[in-house]
Design an enzyme around this catalytic site. Sequence first.
Site, PDB file in Angstrom:
ATOM      1  N   LYS A  74       0.892  -1.170   0.000  1.00  0.00           N
ATOM      2  CA  LYS A  74       0.000   0.000   0.000  1.00  0.00           C
ATOM      3  C   LYS A  74       0.925   1.214   0.000  1.00  0.00           C
ATOM      4  O   LYS A  74       1.650   1.453   0.963  1.00  0.00           O
ATOM      5  CB  LYS A  74      -0.886  -0.017   1.247  1.00  0.00           C
ATOM      6  CG  LYS A  74      -2.233   0.704   1.099  1.00  0.00           C
ATOM      7  CD  LYS A  74      -2.141   2.179   0.867  1.00  0.00           C
ATOM      8  CE  LYS A  74      -1.897   2.932   2.144  1.00  0.00           C
ATOM      9  NZ  LYS A  74      -1.665   4.383   1.908  1.00  0.00           N
ATOM     10  N   GLU A 116       9.093   0.303  11.442  1.00  0.00           N
ATOM     11  CA  GLU A 116      10.152   1.324  11.389  1.00  0.00           C
ATOM     12  C   GLU A 116       9.477   2.661  11.606  1.00  0.00           C
ATOM     13  O   GLU A 116       8.783   3.166  10.728  1.00  0.00           O
ATOM     14  CB  GLU A 116      10.842   1.330  10.013  1.00  0.00           C
ATOM     15  CG  GLU A 116      11.612   0.075   9.686  1.00  0.00           C
ATOM     16  CD  GLU A 116      12.775  -0.164  10.621  1.00  0.00           C
ATOM     17  OE1 GLU A 116      13.250   0.787  11.282  1.00  0.00           O
ATOM     18  OE2 GLU A 116      13.200  -1.316  10.710  1.00  0.00           O
ATOM     19  N   CYS A 158      13.629   9.721   8.979  1.00  0.00           N
ATOM     20  CA  CYS A 158      13.431   9.236  10.351  1.00  0.00           C
ATOM     21  C   CYS A 158      14.739   9.266  11.132  1.00  0.00           C
ATOM     22  O   CYS A 158      14.718   9.357  12.349  1.00  0.00           O
ATOM     23  CB  CYS A 158      12.808   7.847  10.355  1.00  0.00           C
ATOM     24  SG  CYS A 158      13.520   6.736   9.183  1.00  0.00           S
ATOM     25  N   GLU A 208       9.022  14.538  16.921  1.00  0.00           N
ATOM     26  CA  GLU A 208       9.607  14.464  15.585  1.00  0.00           C
ATOM     27  C   GLU A 208       8.941  15.511  14.684  1.00  0.00           C
ATOM     28  O   GLU A 208       7.731  15.484  14.490  1.00  0.00           O
ATOM     29  CB  GLU A 208       9.389  13.067  15.003  1.00  0.00           C
ATOM     30  CG  GLU A 208      10.067  12.878  13.676  1.00  0.00           C
ATOM     31  CD  GLU A 208       9.938  11.451  13.151  1.00  0.00           C
ATOM     32  OE1 GLU A 208       8.815  10.917  13.105  1.00  0.00           O
ATOM     33  OE2 GLU A 208      10.984  10.890  12.775  1.00  0.00           O
TER      34      GLU A 208
END
Length: 495
Positions: free
Chosen positions: A186, A260, A295, A397
């Site tokens: 996806k 992740e 990330c 983040e």
Amino acid sequence: MLVPNIDPHALAAELSGYHLIDGALVPASSGERFNVLNPATGDPMGYAAAGDAADVEVAVESASRAQKVWAAKTARERGKLVAECGRLLEQHVEELGRLVALESGKALRTESRVEASVLADAFIYFGGLASELKGETIPYNNTSMTMTVREPVGVVGAIIPWNVPMYLMALKVAPALVAGNAVVVKSAEEAPLCCLRVCQLLNQILPPGLFNILSGDGPTCGGPLAAHKDIAKITFTGSVETGRIIHRAAAEKLVPVTLELGGKSPMVIMGDADLERAVDGAVTGMRFTRQGQSCTAASRILVHRSLHDEFIERLSARVDAMRIGDPLDEATDIGTIVSPNQFERVAYYLEKARETAGANIRECSALPTDPKLSKGLFVRPVILSGVTNQHQVCQEEIFGPVTCVIPFDTYEEAIHIANDTEYALAATIWTRDLSTAMRGVNELHAGFVQVNQNVVVQPMLPYGGFKSSGIGKEASLDSMLEHFTHRKTVIINMG
Ligand code: NAI
Ligand code: MG
């Protein structure tokens, strides 16, 4: 064979509106679609099929069929085909680089072309590992042969993000295929077309159904994929919030997951560090060329107080020299933020910093002046200082071009600040002293630790975090074995 098409607008038009299921481009069963933005101009650059549970059903069914035939091939046969996929992708580097630049806003020269070439390399690397799908023999008793063998898990569901969409997809798809699985991907709403093109190219080599891709919204398309009873393994890269949803879906079915997730990765610059080298490392580590949308971005830079001010001066000068502009222009170092959502997210955190007494916001480089780009999602890179590690901008983040520089006085203080976060993805330490380096390696709590450098993820190196940064490793032989196979224990009694 499809020939490379280096006109990304024409290619986007050709690919618009489709999933790829069972070897063929097909529209969404509902007929629904959504626009894909060119973030450099604010105009649509194409559209994508809006998938839902009905599309998931067809894709998983096709993958289940294909997987049985694929698993019956020898591992070497599978590996050869996957390596061939990599060699085909090598011929399409320019094309894929241009398409991902148009779709995601990442600069072609510094980011998008690089992604397209490491993508090809990942398939070649994993293709070569096929004969490493080994089990082991166990000394159980003298009258039996006792061993473990590796079997594929079945159909893998892969949900991927938009920041390095093709490469992060490859780190899931290539090892899954080599290990004998089929995959349903996806793609992310922000970058569906580049991944669709990769899938279309590889379906010229792979049997139909083995590698399917759906586009669509997270809950409507990704949700049913994760929940599907025949998805035997889910591998996800994205936000912590969605990671938790995926983990819950996997818990219901009791299937394994790899997650992740995010990071707030520290870079610790000791007083004896080679400052110029550390400045280079901050530029690479913070992924300024990717607008910090990584990330592992070095978004917290801890600098010994004796170097703090000079470090900020030198880093600002380096980032000032970088050029923000049209992602497709070879002269551009830094393109755009991917989407209006991410753009607002960066603005939100900058506002939080602005409201803070003592915060020093150094905005670098200059916005483009070309009127064609006036609606583009450009942001000037920011070097933020004068805030403590407890500040929201240092704890959450941002996923944008904002790095926080924090001074420290002692090694102990630096390590304490570095580890004082909910994340544990990556960390670096910069020092000329070997024993400090080794202490740092031992005491920095992160899944990927480097000394005096800040290189990006490589296919052969296990990569992944602890704490809220995720579960399990990606890349490397180990993670192919661990995450895309089951071990079966076999005892043959010959007594
Ligand atoms: P996200 O986690 O919502 O999206 C990632 C993928 O998950 C996309 O394909 C999305 O469609 C899918 N998804 C979303 N909700 C889902 C659901 N309920 N069920 C199944 N699939 C679902 O991340 P988003 O919204 O793109 O970005 C938000 C933040 O996440 C970023 O600002 C950044 O902090 C972080 N992020 C981290 C990434 C990484 O590399 N670890 C990559 C992208 C985002
Ligand atoms: Mg989201």
